[in-house]
Design a protein around this motif. Structure first.
Motif, PDB file in Angstrom:
ATOM      1  N   ALA A 186       0.835  -1.211   0.000  1.00 53.20           N
ATOM      2  CA  ALA A 186       0.000   0.000   0.000  1.00 53.20           C
ATOM      3  C   ALA A 186       0.865   1.254   0.000  1.00 53.20           C
ATOM      4  CB  ALA A 186      -0.931  -0.006   1.209  1.00 53.20           C
ATOM      5  N   MET A 187       1.951   1.238   0.783  1.00 50.05           N
ATOM      6  CA  MET A 187       2.845   2.396   0.843  1.00 50.05           C
ATOM      7  C   MET A 187       3.495   2.651  -0.513  1.00 50.05           C
ATOM      8  SD  MET A 187       3.980   4.825   2.751  1.00 50.05           S
ATOM      9  CE  MET A 187       3.845   4.387   4.491  1.00 50.05           C
ATOM     10  N   ARG A 188       3.909   1.577  -1.191  1.00 52.67           N
ATOM     11  CA  ARG A 188       4.516   1.737  -2.521  1.00 52.67           C
ATOM     12  C   ARG A 188       3.509   2.320  -3.509  1.00 52.67           C
ATOM     13  NH1 ARG A 188       6.589  -3.446  -1.428  1.00 52.67           N
ATOM     14  NH2 ARG A 188       5.020  -4.382  -2.783  1.00 52.67           N
ATOM     15  N   GLU A 189       2.283   1.793  -3.483  1.00 52.19           N
ATOM     16  CA  GLU A 189       1.257   2.256  -4.425  1.00 52.19           C
ATOM     17  C   GLU A 189       0.879   3.710  -4.161  1.00 52.19           C
ATOM     18  OE1 GLU A 189      -1.910  -0.565  -4.030  1.00 52.19           O
ATOM     19  OE2 GLU A 189      -1.087  -1.876  -5.585  1.00 52.19           O
ATOM     20  N   ILE A 190       0.775   4.070  -2.900  1.00 51.33           N
ATOM     21  CA  ILE A 190       0.431   5.454  -2.556  1.00 51.33           C
ATOM     22  C   ILE A 190       1.556   6.400  -2.957  1.00 51.33           C
ATOM     23  CG2 ILE A 190       0.061   7.036  -0.611  1.00 51.33           C
ATOM     24  CD1 ILE A 190      -1.458   4.686   0.750  1.00 51.33           C
ATOM     25  N   SER A 191       2.794   5.999  -2.690  1.00 49.40           N
ATOM     26  CA  SER A 191       3.945   6.840  -3.057  1.00 49.40           C
ATOM     27  C   SER A 191       4.006   7.058  -4.566  1.00 49.40           C
ATOM     28  CB  SER A 191       5.247   6.194  -2.568  1.00 49.40           C
ATOM     29  OG  SER A 191       5.273   6.122  -1.164  1.00 49.40           O
ATOM     30  N   PHE A 192       3.751   5.987  -5.313  1.00 49.54           N
ATOM     31  CA  PHE A 192       3.780   6.093  -6.774  1.00 49.54           C
ATOM     32  C   PHE A 192       2.639   6.983  -7.271  1.00 49.54           C
ATOM     33  CE2 PHE A 192       2.786   4.580 -11.091  1.00 49.54           C
ATOM     34  CZ  PHE A 192       4.035   4.754 -11.687  1.00 49.54           C
ATOM     35  N   ALA A 193       1.437   6.814  -6.684  1.00 47.97           N
ATOM     36  CA  ALA A 193       0.282   7.627  -7.092  1.00 47.97           C
ATOM     37  C   ALA A 193       0.506   9.103  -6.763  1.00 47.97           C
ATOM     38  CB  ALA A 193      -0.988   7.119  -6.411  1.00 47.97           C
ATOM     39  N   SER A 247      -8.000  -2.476   6.997  1.00 49.29           N
ATOM     40  CA  SER A 247      -7.481  -1.636   8.085  1.00 49.29           C
ATOM     41  C   SER A 247      -6.008  -1.299   7.863  1.00 49.29           C
ATOM     42  CB  SER A 247      -7.659  -2.349   9.428  1.00 49.29           C
ATOM     43  OG  SER A 247      -6.975  -3.593   9.441  1.00 49.29           O
ATOM     44  N   VAL A 248      -5.270  -2.216   7.243  1.00 49.11           N
ATOM     45  CA  VAL A 248      -3.849  -1.968   6.977  1.00 49.11           C
ATOM     46  C   VAL A 248      -3.686  -0.821   5.989  1.00 49.11           C
ATOM     47  CG1 VAL A 248      -1.705  -2.951   6.086  1.00 49.11           C
ATOM     48  CG2 VAL A 248      -3.256  -4.372   7.445  1.00 49.11           C
ATOM     49  N   THR A 249      -4.417  -0.894   4.886  1.00 50.41           N
ATOM     50  CA  THR A 249      -4.353   0.177   3.881  1.00 50.41           C
ATOM     51  C   THR A 249      -4.843   1.493   4.452  1.00 50.41           C
ATOM     52  OG1 THR A 249      -4.714  -1.442   2.114  1.00 50.41           O
ATOM     53  CG2 THR A 249      -5.094   0.877   1.576  1.00 50.41           C
ATOM     54  N   GLN A 250      -5.891   1.444   5.267  1.00 49.46           N
ATOM     55  CA  GLN A 250      -6.426   2.655   5.873  1.00 49.46           C
ATOM     56  C   GLN A 250      -5.400   3.325   6.800  1.00 49.46           C
ATOM     57  OE1 GLN A 250      -9.646   4.266   5.503  1.00 49.46           O
ATOM     58  NE2 GLN A 250      -9.428   3.045   3.656  1.00 49.46           N
ATOM     59  N   ARG A 251      -4.612   2.518   7.492  1.00 49.79           N
ATOM     60  CA  ARG A 251      -3.569   3.079   8.365  1.00 49.79           C
ATOM     61  C   ARG A 251      -2.513   3.802   7.539  1.00 49.79           C
ATOM     62  NH1 ARG A 251      -4.072  -1.760  11.462  1.00 49.79           N
ATOM     63  NH2 ARG A 251      -2.251  -2.678  10.441  1.00 49.79           N
ATOM     64  N   ASN A 280      -3.972   7.025   6.306  1.00 46.47           N
ATOM     65  CA  ASN A 280      -4.018   7.986   7.412  1.00 46.47           C
ATOM     66  C   ASN A 280      -2.637   8.599   7.664  1.00 46.47           C
ATOM     67  OD1 ASN A 280      -5.658   9.210   9.526  1.00 46.47           O
ATOM     68  ND2 ASN A 280      -4.400   8.042  10.953  1.00 46.47           N
ATOM     69  N   LYS A 281      -1.608   7.788   7.507  1.00 47.24           N
ATOM     70  CA  LYS A 281      -0.244   8.269   7.712  1.00 47.24           C
ATOM     71  C   LYS A 281       0.159   9.299   6.652  1.00 47.24           C
ATOM     72  CE  LYS A 281       4.450   6.524   8.487  1.00 47.24           C
ATOM     73  NZ  LYS A 281       5.316   5.309   8.553  1.00 47.24           N
ATOM     74  N   ARG A 282      -0.322   9.109   5.432  1.00 37.82           N
ATOM     75  CA  ARG A 282       0.025  10.019   4.327  1.00 37.82           C
ATOM     76  C   ARG A 282      -1.120  10.992   4.013  1.00 37.82           C
ATOM     77  NH1 ARG A 282       4.182   7.508   1.295  1.00 37.82           N
ATOM     78  NH2 ARG A 282       4.467   9.586   0.384  1.00 37.82           N
ATOM     79  N   PHE A 283      -2.048  11.128   4.960  1.00 36.30           N
ATOM     80  CA  PHE A 283      -3.293  11.862   4.717  1.00 36.30           C
ATOM     81  C   PHE A 283      -3.043  13.290   4.220  1.00 36.30           C
ATOM     82  CE2 PHE A 283      -7.075  14.293   5.757  1.00 36.30           C
ATOM     83  CZ  PHE A 283      -8.103  13.446   5.387  1.00 36.30           C
ATOM     84  N   GLU A 284      -2.191  14.035   4.897  1.00 33.77           N
ATOM     85  CA  GLU A 284      -1.976  15.437   4.537  1.00 33.77           C
ATOM     86  C   GLU A 284      -1.363  15.583   3.149  1.00 33.77           C
ATOM     87  OE1 GLU A 284      -3.179  18.024   5.997  1.00 33.77           O
ATOM     88  OE2 GLU A 284      -4.038  16.794   7.577  1.00 33.77           O
ATOM     89  N   GLU A 285      -0.473  14.679   2.795  1.00 30.19           N
ATOM     90  CA  GLU A 285       0.106  14.703   1.451  1.00 30.19           C
ATOM     91  C   GLU A 285      -0.959  14.459   0.387  1.00 30.19           C
ATOM     92  OE1 GLU A 285       4.103  12.561   1.097  1.00 30.19           O
ATOM     93  OE2 GLU A 285       3.333  11.795   3.001  1.00 30.19           O
TER      94      GLU A 285
END
Length: 280
Positions: free
Chosen positions: A31-38, A67-71, A74-79
Motif C-alpha cells: 500500500a505504501m509503494r502504491e500510494i507513493s507512486f500515485a 485496516s492496513v491500507t487505511q492506516r 491515514n499516515k500520508r493523509f496530509e500529502e
C-alpha cells in the motif's frame, strides 16, 4: 510421536500469528509503494492525464476497507489532501473531477478536515462557478453520510465559520448554495453549539432575504425555517427581541408580497415555524 503432535499443536497458533503479522507487513508495504507512486503521478510537474490517473488511483486506495491500507492512508493523509487541493485548483475538468472524487473518498476518515478544505474552495471566487457548485454538492453529501462525526461542536462550527462568508458571494447560485449548505450543517450541531452561532446566521439570512434574486431569497427563508426548527423555544434566549421582531416583519411581508411564488411558500413555512415552535 504423540509428544511431537502435541508440540506441533501448541506451535500452530504462534505460527499462525507470525504469518498474519507478516501478511499485514506485506500488505502495508504494498500500500505504501502504491500510494507513493500515485502521489508522484499526481504531482504538479506531471502531465494532466498522468496527474488525473494518480488522483484516481489515490481515490481507489482510499476506498479500500482494509485496516492496513487505511492506516497507511491515514499516515500520508496530509500529502494526499494537498494533491487533491491542487487538483481542485486546476482549470482542467479531468483533474478537478478526480480531485473532488478523492476528497469525497477521504471524508470517510476525516470528514471535518475534508469539508473545511472543500468549504475554503467553495468561497474561492477565482474558481469556476460550476466547479464551486459541485463542491457544495459534495459538502452536502458528506454532511449526510457523516452526520455523527460532523455533529461535534468543533467540526460543525469550524465548517460553518468557513461557509458563512460565501453567503455574500457575487454569484447568486453560490449564495443560494451556501445558505442551503449552512442550513444542513446547522441541523447537525449540538444545542449549545447551535445557540452560539445563531445570531450570526440570522444576520446572514436577513441580509439574503432582501436579495434581488429569487433563488437567494428562497435560500434565506429555508435557512430561517431550519434555525427555528432546531432551536425551538430556546431561540428567544439566543436571538434579541428586536431581531426576532425584524424577522417576523420580513417573513410576514414576504409570504404575501414576494414576487416569487416559491419564496412566498418558504417564507410562509418559516413564519409558521416561528409562531408554533418559538413564539408559542
Amino acid at each position: 510421536q504423540q509428544d511431537r503432535s502435541q508440540a506441533t499443536a501448541v506451535e500452530r497458533p504462534e505460527l499462525k500469528d507470525r504469518n498474519s503479522v507478516a501478511e499485514e507487513e506485506d500488505e502495508g508495504e504494498k500500500a505504501m509503494r502504491e500510494i507513493s507512486f500515485a502521489l508522484k503521478e499526481a504531482s504538479e510537474e506531471r502531465m494532466i492525464p498522468v496527474r488525473a490517473h494518480g488522483l484516481a488511483k489515490l481515490t481507489k486506495l482510499s476506498e479500500i476497507k482494509s485496516s492496513v491500507t487505511q492506516r497507511v492512508i491515514n499516515k500520508r493523509f496530509e500529502e494526499i489532501m494537498e494533491m487533491a487541493a491542487l487538483g481542485i485548483e486546476s482549470e482542467d475538468s479531468f483533474l478537478y473531477n478526480n480531485a473532488i472524487a478523492l476528497m469525497a473518498a477521504l471524508a470517510q476518515m476525516r470528514p471535518g478536515r475534508v469539508t473545511r478544505t472543500l468549504a475554503s474552495h467553495l468561497k474561492d471566487s477565482d474558481l469556476d462557478e460550476w466547479l464551486r457548485l459541485k463542491i457544495a454538492e459534495v459538502i452536502s453529501k458528506i454532511c449526510q453520510d457523516h452526520r455523527k462525526a460532523l455533529s461535534s461542536s468543533k467540526a460543525g462550527m469550524s465548517l460553518l465559520e468557513t461557509l458563512l462568508p460565501t453567503t455574500g458571494d457575487v454569484h447568486p447560485n453560490i449564495r443560494t448554495s451556501a445558505l442551503s449548505t449552512i442550513a444542513e450543517v446547522f441541523e447537525l450541531l449540538s444545542s449549545d453549539a447551535a445557540c452560539r452561532i445563531t445570531a450570526t446566521i440570522i444576520t446572514k439570512a436577513l441580509a439574503a432575504s432582501s436579495d434581488e434574486v429569487a433563488e437567494v431569497r428562497r435560500g434565506a427563508f429555508f435557512l430561517l425555517e431550519r434555525v427555528f426548527t432546531v432551536l425551538g423555544l430556546s431561540a428567544t434566549s439566543n436571538i434579541e427581541s428586536k431581531t426576532l421582531s425584524e424577522v417576523y416583519t420580513i417573513l410576514s411581508k414576504s409570504r404575501v408580497a414576494d414576487i416569487d411564488a416559491a419564496a412566498r411558500v418558504l417564507a410562509g413555512r418559516a413564519i409558521e415555524t416561528l409562531e408554533t415552535k418559538v413564539l408559542r
